[in-house]
Design an enzyme around this catalytic site. Structure first.
Site, PDB file in Angstrom:
ATOM      1  N   ASP A  68       0.849  -1.198   0.000  1.00 16.08           N
ATOM      2  CA  ASP A  68       0.000   0.000   0.000  1.00 16.08           C
ATOM      3  C   ASP A  68       0.878   1.239   0.000  1.00 16.08           C
ATOM      4  OD1 ASP A  68       1.081  -0.353   2.506  1.00 16.08           O
ATOM      5  OD2 ASP A  68      -0.744   0.114   3.593  1.00 16.08           O
ATOM      6  N   ASP A 120       2.064   4.546   2.039  1.00 16.08           N
ATOM      7  CA  ASP A 120       2.139   4.957   3.435  1.00 16.08           C
ATOM      8  C   ASP A 120       1.227   6.175   3.668  1.00 16.08           C
ATOM      9  OD1 ASP A 120       3.372   4.296   5.961  1.00 16.08           O
ATOM     10  OD2 ASP A 120       4.493   6.164   5.803  1.00 16.08           O
TER      11      ASP A 120
END
Ligand SMILES: [Zn+2]
Length: 261
Positions: free
Chosen positions: A208, A210
């Site tokens: 993903d 941050d």
């Protein structure tokens, strides 16, 4: 000639050697306590593989409580000379998308309270971490990723944080100035491997973005990315392991030679 013994450290989602037939299991005790899991031993295309589930087989050890010293020491005891470590990371760069793999060549340590060394008295040893990762293994992994057509980034700086919490947006924006990806498991693993003179490679899987990215992704999206990453990691390992050279062109095994002060 002896073939290389490969220590494999599985991160989140990788709890066994599902693509390889296990020969036996080793229960190792170390002066630093027990490793995260029993060690599965297997042979694969002429290589002997030793597998530890970093977080335990049931994910009972989060990153900040993993007994890194016991894990690396157990490998050393078994004669492991090269380590492949699989970890999950968040991205600090827009262009480094979830689903990509990155082979870091540097790290910056922002962890706070871990056991970083085997040398805490007696001998005064200071290993060099100027180039923390094994160049020979990095090259092999990049060439595997290339031939498999998996999207990858061939180098970058891993920001290591303490956890278990994730970063604030301010921290994340700060880290963006220095690093490419961020995670909780690289340090002190990579340092301890160097102290034990074992080659170390990190295969970091981006799950993903941050916290710097507002409205980044949903938990559902992360789960999908993670599942795909795990499949890709197995495909990569199947290809990479046989291609790891038995002969060294690196200096990882001489790390303590000039380390005594
Ligand atoms: Zn090496």
């Amino acid at each position: 000639m002896m073939s290389t013994k490969i220590g494999l450290i599985g991160g989140s989602g990788i709890y066994d050697l599902s693509f390889i037939k296990k020969n036996r299991t080793e229960h190792i005790e170390t002066p630093f306590g027990l490793p995260s899991s029993e060690i599965d031993v297997a042979e694969y295309n002429g290589k002997e593989i030793y597998f530890i589930a970093r977080h335990g087989k049931k994910h009972e050890f989060p990153a900040h409580v993993v007994n890194y010293r016991a894990n690396i020491y157990a490998f050393k005891k078994l004669g492991v000379d090269r380590i492949i470590s699989v970890q999950t990371v968040g991205s600090l760069k827009e262009e480094y998308k979830p689903g990509y793999m990155i082979i870091p060549d540097q790290f910056i340590d922002f962890t706070k309270k871990r056991d970083y060394s085997y040398f805490n008295g007696g001998r005064s040893l200071h290993v060099s971490l100027a180039d923390p990762f094994c160049p020979q293994m990095r090259e092999a992994s990049v060439s595997s990723l290339h031939s498999l057509g998996i999207p990858y980034i061939d180098k970058g700086t891993y920001i290591a944080i303490e956890g278990p919490r994730f970063s604030t947006r301010a921290e994340s924006r700060y880290f963006m100035n220095f690093g490419d990806v961020i995670g909780m498991t690289l340090v002190p693993e990579v340092i301890l491997a160097r102290e034990m003179e074992i080659c170390y490679l990190s295969i970091s899987m981006i799950t993903d973005y941050d916290a710097w990215k507002v409205n980044a992704v949903t938990a559902e999206e992360i789960v999908t990315v993670m599942k795909n990453n795990i499949n890709k990691a197995y495909i990569l390992l199947e290809h990479l392991i046989p291609s790891i050279p038995d002969e060294y062109s690196c200096k990882c095994h001489e790390a303590l030679k000039h380390a005594e002060v």
